[in-house]
Design a protein around this motif. Structure first.
Motif, PDB file in Angstrom:
ATOM      1  N   LEU A   1      -4.168   4.551   3.603  1.00  0.00           N
ATOM      2  CA  LEU A   1      -5.175   5.233   4.413  1.00  0.00           C
ATOM      3  C   LEU A   1      -6.481   5.314   3.640  1.00  0.00           C
ATOM      4  N   ALA A   2      -7.349   4.354   3.892  1.00  0.00           N
ATOM      5  CA  ALA A   2      -8.646   4.332   3.225  1.00  0.00           C
ATOM      6  C   ALA A   2      -9.576   5.361   3.870  1.00  0.00           C
TER       7      ALA A   2
ATOM      8  N   GLY B   1      -4.895   3.483  12.872  1.00  0.00           N
ATOM      9  CA  GLY B   1      -4.089   2.272  12.971  1.00  0.00           C
ATOM     10  C   GLY B   1      -4.499   1.163  12.030  1.00  0.00           C
ATOM     11  N   GLN B   2      -5.383   1.449  11.089  1.00  0.00           N
ATOM     12  CA  GLN B   2      -5.800   0.427  10.125  1.00  0.00           C
ATOM     13  C   GLN B   2      -5.439   0.874   8.716  1.00  0.00           C
ATOM     14  N   TRP B   3      -4.870  -0.054   7.939  1.00  0.00           N
ATOM     15  CA  TRP B   3      -4.491   0.224   6.557  1.00  0.00           C
ATOM     16  C   TRP B   3      -5.266  -0.675   5.612  1.00  0.00           C
ATOM     17  N   ARG B   4      -5.366  -0.211   4.373  1.00  0.00           N
ATOM     18  CA  ARG B   4      -5.915  -1.043   3.293  1.00  0.00           C
ATOM     19  C   ARG B   4      -4.755  -1.497   2.418  1.00  0.00           C
TER      20      ARG B   4
ATOM     21  N   CYS C   1       0.860  -1.173   0.000  1.00  0.00           N
ATOM     22  CA  CYS C   1       0.000   0.000   0.000  1.00  0.00           C
ATOM     23  C   CYS C   1       0.900   1.227   0.000  1.00  0.00           C
ATOM     24  N   GLY C   2       0.325   2.380  -0.283  1.00  0.00           N
ATOM     25  CA  GLY C   2       1.123   3.592  -0.423  1.00  0.00           C
ATOM     26  C   GLY C   2       0.712   4.684   0.540  1.00  0.00           C
ATOM     27  N   LEU C   3       1.711   5.400   1.048  1.00  0.00           N
ATOM     28  CA  LEU C   3       1.480   6.577   1.882  1.00  0.00           C
ATOM     29  C   LEU C   3       1.899   7.820   1.105  1.00  0.00           C
TER      30      LEU C   3
END
Length: 287
Positions: free
Chosen positions: A168-169, A175-178, A88-90
């Motif tokens: 970051l959905a 604290g939760q990622w997609r 996933c990407g930030l």
């Protein structure tokens, strides 16, 4: 000429460099003109490839699995096909396309079948080590928190600048990622990752900060006709010895990087001032 089937390295794209080395060395037994890698405890010349300041920068074994092993994931869980790799990407303006892409492993509940290419929500995220300088570690592990809805997957695909998903959905809890899944981690990689994690855990933070941790290699002729093998080690230099990439040293060989051998570590003994590195992509010859 192809190697016999029992000498072929694993076909998985994450196959360890040590697998190719084993295949070449096995083939070498049947051919003339081969050189053997220095055994642990033996002395050899080696060339400094990198000065290491951050464990995350060392590709030793299978670093994509380090965080999962740190979290307690077992070989049995890999054998059951429960550990998936994804990304996933930030947002990061300093990176290409404005995103910094992170590798994330996800442990699925027993009995749940996850599909490669699907998007899942992940919580309980942790890295193998903190990032140097307070940044974001490149590889993480988390626990499955549910599959993203079809609408959520479509939103992620629309927002992502490449096949993946923003971490970051919208409306996700803290604290939760997609994560977009690539596929299950191969069970055979566990032993390589476990040994690599132990080798890197043995490094001292003070030595890393002082630039005394080095990645070193030398070059062996393995097969007649020009095939070469370059064993690589991660070692710590003596406190009084300042080294940089390209320097040639006398090394007491230890466990090779990328192998299933957790130790002993290699040891830098001295700089060899009269030996020049060959330059280009070539390395100093072992011995």
């Amino acid at each position: 000429m192809d190697a016999p089937p029992d000498m072929r390295p694993p076909a998985h794209p994450l196959a360890a460099p040590a697998a190719r080395a084993a295949a070449l060395l096995a083939a070498c037994a049947a051919l003339a003109g081969c050189e053997t890698a220095p055994r642990a405890g033996g002395l050899t010349r080696a060339q400094v490839l990198d000065v290491v300041k951050d464990r995350h920068d060392v590709r030793d074994g299978h670093p994509e699995l380090y965080a999962a092993l740190r979290a307690g994931v077992t070989r049995r869980e890999l054998e059951q096909g429960r550990l998936f790799e994804g990304e996933c990407g930030l947002p990061d303006a300093a990176q290409a396309l404005g995103m910094r892409w992170l590798t994330v492993t996800v442990l699925a509940p027993a009995g749940l079948r996850l599909a490669s290419g699907s998007a899942v929500d992940v919580r309980g995220l942790r890295a193998a080590w903190p990032a140097v300088g307070g940044g974001t570690a490149p590889r993480w592990h988390g626990v499955y928190a549910g599959s993203a809805s079809a609408q959520g997957e479509a939103t992620a695909s629309a927002l992502a600048p490449r096949p993946g998903a923003p971490c970051l959905a919208p409306d996700a809890p803290p604290g939760q990622w997609r994560v977009k899944l690539r596929g299950p981690a191969p069970a055979w990689a566990f032993d390589f990752a476990q040994a690599g994690l132990r080798r890197l855990d043995a490094l001292r933070d003070s030595d890393l900060a002082a630039g005394r941790v080095l990645r070193l290699g030398c070059q062996l002729k393995v097969l007649d006709g020009g095939d070469w093998y370059a064993p690589v080690w991660v070692a710590t230099a003596p406190e009084a010895l300042r080294l940089r990439a390209g320097d040639v040293v006398r090394l007491r060989a230890g466990a090779e990087a990328g192998s299933k051998d957790p130790g002993p570590p290699a040891e830098v003994l001295e700089r060899l001032d009269g030996v020049a590195a060959p330059g280009g992509h070539a390395l100093v010859r072992c011995g």
